[in-house]
Design a protein around this motif. Structure first.
Motif, short mmCIF file in Angstrom:
data_model
loop_
_atom_site.label_atom_id
_atom_site.label_comp_id
_atom_site.label_asym_id
_atom_site.label_seq_id
_atom_site.Cartn_x
_atom_site.Cartn_y
_atom_site.Cartn_z
N PHE A 1 0.81 -1.22 0.00
CA PHE A 1 0.00 0.00 0.00
C PHE A 1 0.84 1.27 0.00
CE2 PHE A 1 0.04 -1.91 4.29
CZ PHE A 1 0.84 -0.99 4.95
N GLN A 2 2.17 1.13 -0.06
CA GLN A 2 3.07 2.27 -0.20
C GLN A 2 4.16 1.89 -1.21
OE1 GLN A 2 4.36 2.84 3.81
NE2 GLN A 2 5.32 0.83 3.99
N ALA A 3 4.99 2.85 -1.58
CA ALA A 3 6.04 2.58 -2.57
C ALA A 3 6.86 1.36 -2.15
CB ALA A 3 6.94 3.81 -2.70
N CYS A 4 7.03 0.44 -3.10
CA CYS A 4 7.71 -0.83 -2.81
C CYS A 4 8.53 -1.27 -4.02
CB CYS A 4 6.69 -1.90 -2.42
SG CYS A 4 5.48 -2.25 -3.71
N PRO A 5 9.43 -2.22 -3.86
CA PRO A 5 10.26 -2.69 -4.99
C PRO A 5 9.44 -3.28 -6.14
CG PRO A 5 11.21 -3.40 -2.91
CD PRO A 5 9.88 -2.82 -2.59
N LEU A 6 8.22 -3.74 -5.84
CA LEU A 6 7.39 -4.33 -6.90
C LEU A 6 7.04 -3.30 -7.97
CD1 LEU A 6 5.77 -6.74 -7.98
CD2 LEU A 6 3.89 -6.07 -6.46
N ASP A 7 6.94 -2.03 -7.60
CA ASP A 7 6.60 -1.00 -8.58
C ASP A 7 7.63 -0.94 -9.71
OD1 ASP A 7 4.53 -0.44 -6.91
OD2 ASP A 7 5.38 1.40 -6.08
N THR A 8 8.90 -1.00 -9.35
CA THR A 8 9.97 -0.95 -10.36
C THR A 8 9.91 -2.15 -11.29
OG1 THR A 8 11.37 0.19 -8.73
CG2 THR A 8 12.45 -0.71 -10.67
N ILE A 9 9.62 -3.33 -10.74
CA ILE A 9 9.54 -4.54 -11.56
C ILE A 9 8.35 -4.46 -12.51
CG2 ILE A 9 9.29 -7.04 -11.47
CD1 ILE A 9 10.63 -7.00 -8.74
N ILE A 10 7.21 -3.94 -12.04
CA ILE A 10 6.02 -3.80 -12.89
C ILE A 10 6.32 -2.87 -14.07
CG2 ILE A 10 3.68 -2.86 -12.97
CD1 ILE A 10 3.26 -3.90 -10.16
N LEU A 11 6.96 -1.72 -13.79
CA LEU A 11 7.29 -0.78 -14.86
C LEU A 11 8.25 -1.41 -15.86
CD1 LEU A 11 7.71 2.51 -12.80
CD2 LEU A 11 5.83 1.91 -14.34
N SER A 12 9.20 -2.19 -15.38
CA SER A 12 10.16 -2.84 -16.28
C SER A 12 9.46 -3.84 -17.20
CB SER A 12 11.24 -3.54 -15.45
OG SER A 12 12.13 -4.25 -16.28
N ILE A 13 8.54 -4.63 -16.64
CA ILE A 13 7.82 -5.62 -17.46
C ILE A 13 6.91 -4.91 -18.46
CG2 ILE A 13 6.09 -7.45 -17.38
CD1 ILE A 13 7.24 -8.32 -14.72
N LEU A 14 6.26 -3.84 -18.04
CA LEU A 14 5.37 -3.11 -18.96
C LEU A 14 6.15 -2.51 -20.12
CD1 LEU A 14 2.83 -1.28 -16.60
CD2 LEU A 14 2.34 -3.06 -18.27
N ARG A 15 7.33 -1.96 -19.86
CA ARG A 15 8.14 -1.39 -20.94
C ARG A 15 8.54 -2.48 -21.93
NH1 ARG A 15 10.59 1.50 -16.54
NH2 ARG A 15 9.98 3.72 -16.60
N THR A 16 8.89 -3.65 -21.41
CA THR A 16 9.30 -4.75 -22.29
C THR A 16 8.13 -5.24 -23.13
OG1 THR A 16 10.96 -5.43 -20.68
CG2 THR A 16 10.34 -7.04 -22.36
N GLU A 17 6.97 -5.44 -22.49
CA GLU A 17 5.81 -6.00 -23.19
C GLU A 17 5.18 -5.00 -24.15
OE1 GLU A 17 4.85 -9.20 -23.03
OE2 GLU A 17 6.61 -9.50 -21.76
N CYS A 18 5.12 -3.72 -23.74
CA CYS A 18 4.49 -2.72 -24.60
C CYS A 18 5.35 -2.36 -25.80
CB CYS A 18 4.17 -1.46 -23.79
SG CYS A 18 2.89 -1.70 -22.55
N SER A 19 6.61 -2.73 -25.77
CA SER A 19 7.47 -2.51 -26.95
C SER A 19 7.15 -3.51 -28.06
CB SER A 19 8.94 -2.61 -26.56
OG SER A 19 9.24 -3.91 -26.06
N LYS A 20 6.44 -4.59 -27.70
CA LYS A 20 6.04 -5.58 -28.70
C LYS A 20 4.84 -5.06 -29.47
CE LYS A 20 7.55 -9.37 -25.68
NZ LYS A 20 7.14 -10.58 -24.95
N GLU A 21 4.74 -5.46 -30.72
CA GLU A 21 3.66 -4.99 -31.59
C GLU A 21 2.29 -5.39 -31.05
OE1 GLU A 21 2.28 -5.30 -36.28
OE2 GLU A 21 4.09 -6.32 -35.57
N LYS A 22 2.21 -6.55 -30.40
CA LYS A 22 0.94 -7.06 -29.91
C LYS A 22 0.32 -6.14 -28.85
CE LYS A 22 -1.07 -11.17 -27.71
NZ LYS A 22 -0.78 -12.53 -27.19
N TYR A 23 1.17 -5.52 -28.02
CA TYR A 23 0.67 -4.69 -26.92
C TYR A 23 0.96 -3.20 -27.11
CZ TYR A 23 0.77 -9.29 -24.69
OH TYR A 23 0.59 -10.61 -24.41
N SER A 24 1.42 -2.82 -28.28
CA SER A 24 1.86 -1.43 -28.47
C SER A 24 0.71 -0.44 -28.44
CB SER A 24 2.61 -1.31 -29.81
OG SER A 24 1.75 -1.70 -30.88
N GLU A 25 -0.47 -0.81 -28.92
CA GLU A 25 -1.59 0.12 -28.99
C GLU A 25 -2.53 -0.01 -27.79
OE1 GLU A 25 -3.63 -0.15 -32.65
OE2 GLU A 25 -1.89 0.37 -33.87
N LYS A 26 -3.01 -1.22 -27.56
CA LYS A 26 -4.02 -1.44 -26.51
C LYS A 26 -3.40 -1.55 -25.14
CE LYS A 26 -8.22 -4.13 -25.74
NZ LYS A 26 -9.04 -5.27 -26.17
#
Length: 405
Positions: A330-355
């Protein structure tokens, strides 16, 4: 068709405040008219009816008009409406309003068409209440509007008139309404009625009903497991006067969360919490019948139970390989950094780039890691909500997220 089950056949009938847990309660139940006529009033609550132990008060029928009765509008002439307007009459006499005003209201409310509908299994009366001023007024008489909009209003006016008047014997009609007893007879007071032009709808209804009976109506209404357990627990506590560990844990849950937020604790376990003197004094107010200490397992068990409740709500995440150790979310935690890292990796793919990346896909990627293999969906929602509030991620839909770049 199924036989209506009576209270003596072993089914449990629930009080009114639990009817909302039956998903059939708020719907217009499609039933055979024969079964509607056989239903008895629900125990403990007159006005609703019981099919098996399902509370039913709205029905949906499709049948042929076999009788039409236009009832008079005037109250003094139409004696059969006297019971329906008795409450209005009493109100007029008490308030001292002139009898002319009473006759006006009686005239206004007593316009009714009653017809009988037959679906092949039985016949039931249907009351269609209409008002004297039910027609839509001419828009030009009220205010000037766009001619195109006036045409739309005229179409709605003619459509409403076609639906509410002009039924004749042999017409196939679709009725939705509330079920009630009037003069010791069941009748439907309709809030929707429409003439059906295509007779195939009657065949489709007869094909649809057996499946509805088999999959829904004939299955008894049972409370969800968790709700039933909570009610059983409350009943046991009321009988014995002893507060259970689950209830104590629920009382302790907000105290634990406030303490973690106040101290900015990142990793927490039950024994470490009890090692804090301030927290031990707070727990002593709830777990007052046991000594607080590591030699006594009762306080530790209650705190563990409270931590598990916080995990279910998404405030904590259990760490892998360390039983009983949780990470606060419920407060800033190490999981936030991991979530952002995974989102950057996945959203760079064509499948997730728009939606964007779906939340469940993101959860699956996180659970592949050893550290967060026990992460629950509620915990992920907590972190994504915080990241969205900080404008680190954007929700493209209710379940898809894009990283803000």
């Amino acid at each position: 068709m199924a036989t209506v089950t009576t209270p003596g056949e072993g089914l449990r009938f629930y009080p009114q405040d639990q009817w909302g847990l039956d998903y059939l309660f708020q719907t217009c139940n499609k039933l055979y008219i024969a079964d509607i006529l056989l239903m008895e009033e629900y125990p403990m609550f007159p006005g609703a009816f019981a099919y098996n132990n399902h509370p039913v008060y709205k029905v949906d029928v499709l049948g042929v008009v076999v009788r039409i009765e236009e009832r008079s509008k005037m109250f003094l002439v139409c004696r059969e409406h006297r019971e329906r307007h008795m409450h209005c009459k009493e109100y007029v006499y008490r308030s001292g309003i002139h009898s002319f005003l009473y006759l006006f209201f009686a005239f206004y409310f007593s316009c009714e068409t009653c017809f009988a509908v037959d679906d092949g299994t039985g016949v039931i009366p249907v009351a269609c209440w209409k008002t004297k001023f039910g027609d839509i007024p001419d828009p030009d008489s009220l205010f000037s509007i766009d001619p195109q909009l006036a045409g739309k209003v005229e179409e709605l006016k003619s459509s409403s008139r076609e639906r509410t008047v002009g039924y004749s014997l042999g017409d196939l009609v679709h009725i939705k309404g509330k079920l009630q007893i009037f003069r010791n007879m069941k009748e439907i007071v309709s809030f929707y009625h429409k003439k059906v032009e295509n007779s195939m709808y009657e065949v489709l209804r007869m094909l649809e009903l057996p499946a509805l009976y088999k999959n829904h109506y004939d299955k008894p209404f049972r409370l969800p497991y968790k709700v039933a357990q909570e009610l059983k627990l409350k009943e046991t506590e009321a009988q014995t006067g002893v507060i259970s560990e689950t209830t104590k844990a629920k009382q302790l849950k907000p105290l634990v969360k406030d303490f973690l937020q106040k101290k900015n604790i990142v990793n927490v376990c039950a024994r470490n919490l009890l090692a804090n003197e301030e927290f031990r004094r707070s727990v002593a107010e709830i777990v007052s019948d046991q000594a607080i200490g590591e030699d006594n397992g009762q306080p530790v068990s209650v705190v563990k139970h409270a931590l598990s409740f916080l995990e279910q709500e998404g405030d904590l995440c259990q760490k892998s390989g360390q039983p009983g150790l949780y990470e606060t979310l419920f407060q800033a935690c190490p999981l936030d950094t991991i979530i952002l890292s995974i989102l950057r990796t996945e959203c760079s793919k064509e499948k997730y780039s728009e939606k964007g990346c779906h939340m469940l896909h993101l959860l699956d990627e996180l659970q592949k890691s050893r550290q967060y293999c026990k992460l629950q969906k509620a915990g992920l929602i907590t972190c994504l909500g915080r990241l969205e509030a900080q404008s680190d991620v954007i929700s493209a839909t209710s379940n898809h997220y894009l990283v803000f770049s």
